[in-house]
Design an enzyme around this catalytic site. Structure first.
Site, PDB file in Angstrom:
ATOM      1  N   THR A   1     -16.213  26.962 -49.737  1.00 47.32           N
ATOM      2  CA  THR A   1     -15.980  25.535 -49.885  1.00 47.32           C
ATOM      3  C   THR A   1     -14.545  25.089 -49.912  1.00 47.32           C
ATOM      4  OG1 THR A   1     -16.552  25.628 -52.395  1.00 47.32           O
ATOM      5  CG2 THR A   1     -18.758  24.608 -50.272  1.00 47.32           C
TER       6      THR A   1
ATOM      7  N   LYS B   1     -11.104  30.079 -54.839  1.00 49.85           N
ATOM      8  CA  LYS B   1     -10.060  30.227 -55.345  1.00 49.85           C
ATOM      9  C   LYS B   1     -10.167  29.258 -57.190  1.00 49.85           C
ATOM     10  CE  LYS B   1      -5.643  30.194 -53.385  1.00 49.85           C
ATOM     11  NZ  LYS B   1      -6.240  29.958 -52.144  1.00 49.85           N
TER      12      LYS B   1
ATOM     13  N   GLY C   1       3.243  21.727 -39.026  1.00 51.84           N
ATOM     14  CA  GLY C   1       1.817  22.453 -39.261  1.00 51.84           C
ATOM     15  C   GLY C   1       2.096  24.002 -40.603  1.00 51.84           C
TER      16      GLY C   1
ATOM     17  N   GLU D   1       1.568  21.274 -45.217  1.00 50.05           N
ATOM     18  CA  GLU D   1       0.230  20.349 -46.286  1.00 50.05           C
ATOM     19  C   GLU D   1       1.199  19.500 -46.392  1.00 50.05           C
ATOM     20  OE1 GLU D   1      -2.983  20.396 -45.800  1.00 50.05           O
ATOM     21  OE2 GLU D   1      -2.646  22.868 -45.801  1.00 50.05           O
TER      22      GLU D   1
ATOM     23  N   ASP E   1      -0.281  27.417 -55.966  1.00 53.31           N
ATOM     24  CA  ASP E   1      -0.982  28.510 -55.090  1.00 53.31           C
ATOM     25  C   ASP E   1      -0.393  29.526 -55.883  1.00 53.31           C
ATOM     26  OD1 ASP E   1      -2.387  29.210 -53.050  1.00 53.31           O
ATOM     27  OD2 ASP E   1      -0.170  29.853 -52.249  1.00 53.31           O
TER      28      ASP E   1
ATOM     29  N   LYS F   1      -2.608  33.069 -57.438  1.00 58.13           N
ATOM     30  CA  LYS F   1      -3.373  34.161 -57.401  1.00 58.13           C
ATOM     31  C   LYS F   1      -2.301  35.458 -57.876  1.00 58.13           C
ATOM     32  CE  LYS F   1      -2.648  32.612 -52.189  1.00 58.13           C
ATOM     33  NZ  LYS F   1      -1.766  31.865 -51.535  1.00 58.13           N
TER      34      LYS F   1
END
Lengths: 342, 342
Positions: free
Chosen positions: B98, B127, B209, B212, B223, B227
């Site tokens: 999801t 995540k 692309g 975003e 992000d 991580k």
């Protein structure tokens, strides 16, 4: 969990491994629940044996003083061979660190056959038996349902096989290209960066201890061939023999070729390569000009690396890893942990 | 061996995963003795369920036509949630794909808690739940003696955790430094190589692309922070929360800074770093000037990489790995194989 180890070979790698067991003892128990005991330590003249585990600090102190294991009071047994110890001392695992012998693989071959036949895991730094009789040994391990772990024989602390087999599990590996020998990469780097002729670069590498007095195994590409053979057999299940691999070393690479490649934006590297071609696994060793953006192009000096191209994960490259006896010993320890991990 | 999978989330990664199961079916049986069956496939409006395994080609054909799983005749159940399916359909493993939700982790959080409590392995690309409640989920997995595998949430096809945990097993990892976000590395590479200002490089990345429409999670370093948090917790057992990590993105990096660094032979990269300092694990995210010979300095464009410094194996660096839904799906498949490998 107790793991009873018999170690054959107490040269630089074997001693570094014993050193690691001492240094890492607490950590191994805590992080991995592993209590690694050495129940037999074998060298040329005999062995030291203790079914409850040898006192490793004592063993090391004894060896450091120039003593031999078979002379250790209470533990030493003169003339006992690896085969004797493997056949008589209950153990879970053989650590094989005798010198690599590409002629007949001995004494490692006998040790590994004996251990695998008796249902003991084998973790080996010796390439000889693997290069000569990979398929037979692999089959023996399969039959006895034990592991044969060979990281230390395939570039040691550079995790060539872990990446190919575990990190890329489920992918189809299309090609494997490796800079698998630090000596030749050092020489080629000097030739590329400073225009040094081959002979001078080799002499310098020998002076620094980067190249052996007899450098032929390295510079003729045979060390790289041994490693790519094992990688092709493990990762590609190639079933290859050494004779299947055309091998060209770096002895005929000229400064002119290197400078010409440089002008074209390329770097010449000694590449061990394995790939699937028309449904067959093929491998080769040769100096190859790589474009500057190839992931192996920037691998300099004594560093090693391997680059895998796969169907679903694209390209994955791993580089580095210490190239000394401690690095090899750490690879052995890693393999042992991986046998019992999960 | 049969493995019954419930998959929650049928977006791009979920569908890519189902696609891989179809493509790799024979290979998985042959190489790994794994027969992976999807007994439940859940999306927003409901689920498709079959205790003997859904016909995956049919599922894919249905989805490709714009159909929804809950509408599949014979299998579809409208309104059934992930929790419903997990509680009622016998299964071995949850694949969680999801969308990442950093606010409350839902719906992944509920799925993962439910699965772990019921003693099912969890393999997740989401995540959110991990970033918010790593320690709780890890504890749940431990209690239930199942695995929680999170490769797909930590740079996917780049094997950050496999290398840190398996390839380096037995070493002490001293530092981990990663280029963990392709978008920001692409922008910094353009700024470095062509002198492009930040805004133009971002606009170009968006057009391609690579970035975003709302790039804030990437360019603000969040992000990367997610991580490195997970890597610090898995590899260093840091027990860290997101709030423990100072985060600086690349939005304030100027062309002047980059050119100044370049003149000094350095490259600015967005680095997620974890290390042990005075007995504590610390992590951070910031743009950092790296010397040209640093193994991460040559990582260009959208490529990712992580470099570990260890006590006994020295430095090991891994780079590459496909950064698209197929790469993430391949990482999920890899984690599943690794649960049953050995």
């Amino acid at each position: 969990m107790d793991v009873r180890i018999i170690i054959c070979g107490l040269g630089r790698v074997g001693q570094a491994f014993v050193g690691l067991l001492i240094q890492k003892d607490k950590d191994l128990k805590k992080r991995y629940d592993l209590n690694l005991k050495v129940v037999g330590a074998v060298d040329i003249g005999g062995a030291a044996v203790s079914s409850s585990g040898l006192p490793l600090e004592e063993v090391m102190a004894h060896l450091k003083k120039g003593g031999r294991v078979e002379e250790m009071s209470g533990f030493g047994k003169k003339g006992l061979t690896g085969k004797d110890v493997l056949s008589s001392v209950p153990a879970d695992l053989l650590v094989e660190t005798t010198p690599t012998n590409i002629k007949d693989g001995e004494p490692g071959m006998t040790h590994m056959r004996t251990a695998l036949t008796l249902g003991r895991h084998v973790v080996t730094a010796a390439k000889g038996p693997l290069v000569i009789r990979y398929n037979e040994l692999k089959e023996l391990a399969k039959k006895s349902k034990v592991k044969m772990m060979i990281s230390a024989a395939t570039a040691a602390a550079l995790p060539t096989l872990d990446v190919g087999l575990s990190c890329l599990a489920g992918t189809e590996v299309l090609t494997a290209e490796g800079i698998l020998n630090g000596t030749t990469n050092y020489i080629l780097t000097r030739m590329y960066e400073e225009g040094t002729p081959y002979k001078d670069a080799l002499a310098e590498a020998q002076k620094m201890g980067v190249a052996e007095p007899d450098p032929s195994i390295d510079v003729e590409g045979r060390d790289t061939a041994n490693k790519i053979l094992l990688i092709a057999n493990e990762v590609f299940q190639g079933g290859l023999s050494l004779g299947d691999i055309p091998v060209e070393g770096i002895t005929r690479v000229t400064p002119e070729e290197i400078q010409k490649a440089k002008k074209e934006g390329k770097v010449i590297k000694l590449i061990g390569k394995a790939e699937r071609k028309d449904g067959k696994v093929v491998a080769s060793v040769a100096p190859m000009p790589l474009p500057a953006n190839h992931p192996l192009a920037s691998v300099r000096g004594t560093e090693k690396a391997i680059s895998y191209l796969t169907d679903t994960m694209d390209r994955v490259t791993v580089s580095g890893g210490k190239s000394n006896p401690v690095g090899a010993a750490a690879a052995i320890l890693k393999d042992i942990i991986r046998i019992y991990q999960n």
